[in-house]
Scaffold this motif. Structure first.
Motif, mmCIF file in Angstrom:
data_model
loop_
_atom_site.group_PDB
_atom_site.id
_atom_site.type_symbol
_atom_site.label_atom_id
_atom_site.label_comp_id
_atom_site.label_asym_id
_atom_site.label_seq_id
_atom_site.Cartn_x
_atom_site.Cartn_y
_atom_site.Cartn_z
ATOM 1 N N PHE A 33 -15.935 51.533 1.019
ATOM 2 C CA PHE A 33 -15.078 50.368 1.488
ATOM 3 C C PHE A 33 -15.725 49.978 2.972
ATOM 4 N N ALA A 34 -16.677 50.759 3.309
ATOM 5 C CA ALA A 34 -17.296 50.453 4.610
ATOM 6 C C ALA A 34 -18.607 49.335 4.221
ATOM 7 N N GLN A 35 -19.207 49.648 2.908
ATOM 8 C CA GLN A 35 -20.103 48.807 2.479
ATOM 9 C C GLN A 35 -19.647 47.268 1.940
ATOM 10 N N PRO A 36 -19.882 46.363 2.741
ATOM 11 C CA PRO A 36 -19.457 45.113 2.296
ATOM 12 C C PRO A 36 -19.475 44.558 0.798
ATOM 13 N N TYR A 37 -20.613 44.898 0.460
ATOM 14 C CA TYR A 37 -20.963 44.493 -1.146
ATOM 15 C C TYR A 37 -20.197 45.356 -2.023
ATOM 16 N N LEU A 38 -20.146 46.713 -1.622
ATOM 17 C CA LEU A 38 -19.569 47.746 -2.569
ATOM 18 C C LEU A 38 -17.964 47.421 -2.547
ATOM 19 N N GLY A 78 -27.186 38.670 -6.288
ATOM 20 C CA GLY A 78 -25.978 38.068 -5.711
ATOM 21 C C GLY A 78 -25.397 36.919 -6.563
ATOM 22 N N PRO A 79 -25.824 35.865 -6.447
ATOM 23 C CA PRO A 79 -25.403 34.702 -7.135
ATOM 24 C C PRO A 79 -25.059 34.928 -8.635
ATOM 25 N N THR A 80 -26.021 35.714 -9.178
ATOM 26 C CA THR A 80 -26.021 36.199 -10.597
ATOM 27 C C THR A 80 -24.670 36.880 -10.848
ATOM 28 N N ARG A 118 -25.192 34.864 -0.958
ATOM 29 C CA ARG A 118 -26.442 34.947 -0.074
ATOM 30 C C ARG A 118 -27.470 36.020 -0.370
ATOM 31 N N LEU A 119 -26.980 36.907 -1.183
ATOM 32 C CA LEU A 119 -28.033 37.863 -1.385
ATOM 33 C C LEU A 119 -28.864 37.855 -2.529
ATOM 34 N N GLU A 171 -32.419 43.902 0.459
ATOM 35 C CA GLU A 171 -32.229 43.209 1.738
ATOM 36 C C GLU A 171 -31.045 43.818 2.372
ATOM 37 N N VAL A 172 -30.507 45.019 1.652
ATOM 38 C CA VAL A 172 -29.263 45.576 2.047
ATOM 39 C C VAL A 172 -29.586 46.548 2.740
#
Length: 413
Positions: A217-222, A286-288, A402-403, A408-409
């Motif tokens: 929950f600290a990792q934005p994408y996760l 990301g868009p996918t 935007r990923l 990039e992460v």
């Protein structure tokens, strides 16, 4: 001619892949045969069939988080083998009880719970084992191949299940899954590549659990993927719990017809896995993930939209859309999660995500079954389809758009 190069020459991966293919095909038989057995042999109500889904998924609520801590401490392959062996024995008890005239809903629920608990162990161990088996640059290819095979078995499995149920009855058809688990155990056991044990500092269970939860929950994408996927799972579980009931009782289809309709619909998943690399190269990972998540939800409108007179084309088309875009979503969110998580947290990350995703299943299945008892099965399917679509829309305004690449992460230590 056997393909050259890449994972096609990786013997350890091929053994894992073959074991998963056989086991998944058997499990696809049980996915259809178990509720059909409850409906056709034990004459279960819609609520009782929905409750079966709860017993299948409920072990996640009890075992997912501690399993993640445990799996981070030990080698994963022995756990996978043990889970396969015990699953085979549990499933074999269903046809045995049927032959002896002692089969009951209670036993079906008990087997569903045991196999569901072992699936938690195997699933988290397998998802954590793969990044140690493959180098990072081949992880996406490995996930795509495994998911393509899973989708292919989802296509063939219902058709095979329909034939087996028609020939031998639903309880006996489940024997195929027991055999498939035994075959998977043998193949995974034949992998000889040494598995490095990740050295972790052993602390109190609660401390290690909290560390895994904080990371997700600290990792934005996760955090984004886990939160909205959990909402989707709530509605989709209610939908899946009622799907076979509606196909058999609402549309009057036979077990064999249900099998080949769902089998054809699952072909979308094979196509999704095959084109995944090209779609990601064109649009970015990301868009996918974001767009395919929404489009896959739209596909499940096919079932409640299907006319009663001739529902086959609409149901199949909806399933192809749902499974095709669902595969694009699943392959790439899985690859992203594995790529941005350090090895020492891999088991706990997977267990937290699994708990959030599958843990909503029992609640969604019970609510869906209760709602169907109140307003009817078809109206409930409409509610589930709308809900599954709405909860995925926030992905379209998330940082995922935007990923372009997992690299990039920054990986949080």
């Amino acid at each position: 001619m056997w393909p050259r190069g890449g994972l096609w020459r990786d013997g350890a991966f091929l053994r894992l892949w073959a074991g998963q293919a056989i086991s998944e095909l058997g499990s696809r038989v049980t996915v259809l045969a178990l509720p059909l057995g409850a409906i056709l042999v034990l004459h279960a109500s819609a609520f009782q069939v929905a409750l079966l889904r709860t017993f299948e998924v409920a072990p996640l609520l009890l075992f997912a988080l501690p399993a993640g801590v445990w799996i981070d401490r030990v080698r994963r392959r022995p756990l996978m083998i043990a889970a396969d062996v015990v699953s085979a024995l549990a499933l074999a008890s269903i046809p045995l009880a049927y032959w002896t005239g002692t089969l009951s809903l209670a036993e079906v629920y008990a087997v569903a719970f045991v196999v569901g608990a072992l699936a938690v162990v195997f699933d988290v161990a397998y998802l954590s084992f793969l990044p140690s088996l493959l180098p990072p640059e081949r992880l996406a290819d490995g996930n795509a191949k495994l998911q393509a095979t899973r989708s292919a078995t989802e296509s063939a499995g219902p058709a095979v299940a329909g034939v087996l149920v028609g020939l031998f009855t639903a309880p006996v058809a489940i024997l195929a899954d027991a055999v498939s688990f035994a075959a998977s155990a043998l193949l995974v056991g034949s992998i000889r590549r040494p598995e490095e044990r990740v050295e972790v500092e052993r602390r109190r269970l609660g401390t290690e659990l909290a560390e895994g939860v904080r990371y997700v929950f600290a990792q934005p994408y996760l955090r984004t993927l886990t939160t909205w996927s959990a909402g989707w799972s709530f509605f989709n579980s209610g939908f899946l719990a009622l799907m076979v009931v509606y196909l058999v009782r609402g549309l009057g289809l036979s077990a064999t017809t249900v099998g080949w309709i769902l089998g054809l619909g699952s072909l979308g998943g094979v196509l999704g896995a095959l084109v995944s690399a090209r779609v990601v190269a064109r649009f970015g990972i990301g868009p996918t993930i974001a767009v395919s998540g929404v489009l896959s939800s739209l596909g499940i409108f096919g079932l409640p939209l299907a006319p009663r007179a001739f529902p086959h084309p609409v149901v199949i088309a909806g399933e192809i859309v749902a499974t095709g875009f669902g595969m694009l979503f699943n392959v790439n969110q899985l690859t992203l999660r594995q790529a941005i998580t350090p090895p020492r947290l891999m088991g706990r990350m997977n267990s937290v995500v699994r708990l959030m995703y599958w843990g909503m299943g029992p609640v969604g299945a019970v609510v869906g079954g209760a709602l169907a008892s109140w307003i009817g099965v078809r109206p409930t399917l409409w509610v589930e389809a709308v809900g599954a679509t709405v909860v995925m829309i926030p992905l379209l305004v998330s940082p995922l758009l935007r990923l372009r690449r997992p690299e990039e992460v920054a990986v949080l230590a």
